[in-house]
Design a protein around this motif. Structure first.
Motif, mmCIF file in Angstrom:
data_model
loop_
_atom_site.group_PDB
_atom_site.id
_atom_site.type_symbol
_atom_site.label_atom_id
_atom_site.label_comp_id
_atom_site.label_asym_id
_atom_site.label_seq_id
_atom_site.Cartn_x
_atom_site.Cartn_y
_atom_site.Cartn_z
ATOM 1 N N ALA A 30 0.840 -1.208 0.000
ATOM 2 C CA ALA A 30 0.000 0.000 0.000
ATOM 3 C C ALA A 30 0.874 1.257 0.000
ATOM 4 O O ALA A 30 0.602 2.206 -0.747
ATOM 5 N N LEU A 31 1.921 1.268 0.800
ATOM 6 C CA LEU A 31 2.810 2.433 0.846
ATOM 7 C C LEU A 31 3.584 2.589 -0.459
ATOM 8 O O LEU A 31 3.755 3.700 -0.964
ATOM 9 N N LEU A 32 4.036 1.478 -1.014
ATOM 10 C CA LEU A 32 4.879 1.536 -2.206
ATOM 11 C C LEU A 32 4.086 1.805 -3.478
ATOM 12 O O LEU A 32 4.672 2.130 -4.514
ATOM 13 N N ALA A 33 2.769 1.699 -3.402
ATOM 14 C CA ALA A 33 1.920 2.004 -4.559
ATOM 15 C C ALA A 33 1.586 3.496 -4.632
ATOM 16 O O ALA A 33 1.007 3.955 -5.624
ATOM 17 N N ARG A 34 1.937 4.244 -3.607
ATOM 18 C CA ARG A 34 1.648 5.685 -3.584
ATOM 19 C C ARG A 34 2.458 6.405 -4.663
ATOM 20 O O ARG A 34 3.582 6.009 -4.956
ATOM 21 N N PRO A 35 1.916 7.482 -5.225
ATOM 22 C CA PRO A 35 2.699 8.254 -6.192
ATOM 23 C C PRO A 35 3.926 8.907 -5.550
ATOM 24 O O PRO A 35 4.940 9.105 -6.216
ATOM 25 N N ASP A 36 3.845 9.206 -4.264
ATOM 26 C CA ASP A 36 4.990 9.771 -3.540
ATOM 27 C C ASP A 36 5.635 8.677 -2.685
ATOM 28 O O ASP A 36 5.831 8.832 -1.491
ATOM 29 N N ARG A 37 5.989 7.585 -3.327
ATOM 30 C CA ARG A 37 6.508 6.390 -2.674
ATOM 31 C C ARG A 37 7.625 6.729 -1.688
ATOM 32 O O ARG A 37 8.545 7.479 -2.005
ATOM 33 N N PRO A 38 7.564 6.168 -0.485
ATOM 34 C CA PRO A 38 8.611 6.435 0.500
ATOM 35 C C PRO A 38 9.939 5.803 0.092
ATOM 36 O O PRO A 38 9.975 4.855 -0.694
ATOM 37 N N THR A 39 11.023 6.337 0.629
ATOM 38 C CA THR A 39 12.353 5.778 0.390
ATOM 39 C C THR A 39 12.801 4.905 1.555
ATOM 40 O O THR A 39 13.871 4.305 1.483
ATOM 41 N N ALA A 40 11.979 4.842 2.611
ATOM 42 C CA ALA A 40 12.312 4.014 3.769
ATOM 43 C C ALA A 40 11.031 3.575 4.470
ATOM 44 O O ALA A 40 10.044 4.305 4.475
ATOM 45 N N ILE A 41 11.097 2.386 5.037
ATOM 46 C CA ILE A 41 9.986 1.854 5.839
ATOM 47 C C ILE A 41 10.578 1.346 7.146
ATOM 48 O O ILE A 41 11.528 0.567 7.150
ATOM 49 N N PHE A 42 10.002 1.807 8.270
ATOM 50 C CA PHE A 42 10.365 1.299 9.592
ATOM 51 C C PHE A 42 9.160 0.541 10.116
ATOM 52 O O PHE A 42 8.034 1.044 10.075
ATOM 53 N N THR A 43 9.376 -0.678 10.590
ATOM 54 C CA THR A 43 8.271 -1.494 11.076
ATOM 55 C C THR A 43 8.436 -1.782 12.565
ATOM 56 O O THR A 43 9.515 -1.617 13.130
ATOM 57 N N ALA A 44 7.363 -2.254 13.181
ATOM 58 C CA ALA A 44 7.368 -2.540 14.612
ATOM 59 C C ALA A 44 7.839 -3.953 14.929
ATOM 60 O O ALA A 44 7.830 -4.359 16.086
ATOM 61 N N SER A 45 8.247 -4.719 13.911
ATOM 62 C CA SER A 45 8.792 -6.056 14.153
ATOM 63 C C SER A 45 9.616 -6.490 12.949
ATOM 64 O O SER A 45 9.415 -6.005 11.833
ATOM 65 N N ASP A 46 10.507 -7.437 13.184
ATOM 66 C CA ASP A 46 11.291 -7.989 12.088
ATOM 67 C C ASP A 46 10.399 -8.746 11.111
ATOM 68 O O ASP A 46 10.634 -8.711 9.899
ATOM 69 N N ASN A 47 9.379 -9.447 11.625
ATOM 70 C CA ASN A 47 8.463 -10.163 10.726
ATOM 71 C C ASN A 47 7.846 -9.223 9.706
ATOM 72 O O ASN A 47 7.796 -9.513 8.511
ATOM 73 N N ARG A 48 7.342 -8.104 10.169
ATOM 74 C CA ARG A 48 6.728 -7.129 9.262
ATOM 75 C C ARG A 48 7.765 -6.596 8.267
ATOM 76 O O ARG A 48 7.469 -6.420 7.091
ATOM 77 N N ALA A 49 8.961 -6.323 8.759
ATOM 78 C CA ALA A 49 10.014 -5.791 7.887
ATOM 79 C C ALA A 49 10.400 -6.797 6.810
ATOM 80 O O ALA A 49 10.598 -6.424 5.644
ATOM 81 N N LEU A 50 10.501 -8.062 7.168
ATOM 82 C CA LEU A 50 10.826 -9.087 6.175
ATOM 83 C C LEU A 50 9.723 -9.189 5.131
ATOM 84 O O LEU A 50 9.993 -9.368 3.937
ATOM 85 N N GLY A 51 8.472 -9.034 5.555
ATOM 86 C CA GLY A 51 7.364 -8.987 4.605
ATOM 87 C C GLY A 51 7.462 -7.777 3.695
ATOM 88 O O GLY A 51 7.189 -7.855 2.492
ATOM 89 N N ALA A 52 7.878 -6.640 4.246
ATOM 90 C CA ALA A 52 8.039 -5.425 3.441
ATOM 91 C C ALA A 52 9.128 -5.608 2.393
ATOM 92 O O ALA A 52 8.975 -5.178 1.235
ATOM 93 N N ILE A 53 10.214 -6.257 2.759
ATOM 94 C CA ILE A 53 11.291 -6.524 1.792
ATOM 95 C C ILE A 53 10.779 -7.419 0.671
ATOM 96 O O ILE A 53 11.027 -7.160 -0.512
ATOM 97 N N GLU A 54 10.038 -8.471 1.032
ATOM 98 C CA GLU A 54 9.484 -9.373 0.014
ATOM 99 C C GLU A 54 8.570 -8.614 -0.941
ATOM 100 O O GLU A 54 8.646 -8.792 -2.161
ATOM 101 N N ALA A 55 7.702 -7.763 -0.397
ATOM 102 C CA ALA A 55 6.779 -6.993 -1.240
ATOM 103 C C ALA A 55 7.552 -6.072 -2.171
ATOM 104 O O ALA A 55 7.240 -5.978 -3.367
#
Length: 138
Positions: A30-55
């Motif tokens: 959802a974040l990466l589909a934005r027209p103003d896509r972020p250059t960084a994502i900080f998550t509240a857990s490693d599980n979420r972050a690993l999912g973000a990398i996969e996406a």
């Protein structure tokens, strides 16, 4: 954000309470589909972050060249990830021991005094983060 003069943008915060890898991936998509896509994502857990990398990888977004990803916990899985995950080391053992000490004191003394204890954490820099990328439009 305030220290660096950056505004808080509530639309960049995704509340996802479960903490599963697939939930982190969905939030990242959802974040990466934005027209103003972020250059960084900080998550509240490693599980979420690993999912973000996969996406990001599925979407053709290079980590960390175009997107830095940072987790929280410093799990063993974060070290073995590709790329290895930058994360905040959360000293779970020490946190648990301090909690038991506080509970033991309250049970033994009969005193119930809400307290805050700070357990030191540290940033563990690995391969999923780099200097800020140039903002990608569209």
């Amino acid at each position: 954000l305030a220290i660096h003069g950056l505004p808080y943008d509530e639309s960049l915060v995704v509340i996802e309470p479960r903490g599963f890898r697939e939930d982190g991936a969905a939030a990242a998509r959802a974040l990466l589909a934005r027209p103003d896509r972020p250059t960084a994502i900080f998550t509240a857990s490693d599980n979420r972050a690993l999912g973000a990398i996969e996406a990001a990888q599925e979407m053709g977004i290079a980590v960390p060249a175009a997107l830095s990803v940072v987790g929280f916990d410093d799990t063993e899985e974060s070290q073995a990830a590709s790329p290895p995950l930058t994360t905040v080391h959360n000293p779970l053992y020490e946190t648990g021991m301090e909690t038991v000490r506080m509970l033991h004191h309250q049970l033994a003394s009969g005193e119930v005094n809400p307290q805050v204890r700070v357990v030191p954490m540290r940033l563990v820099i690995r391969g999923s983060s780099s200097a800020p990328a140039t903002r990608q439009e569209g």
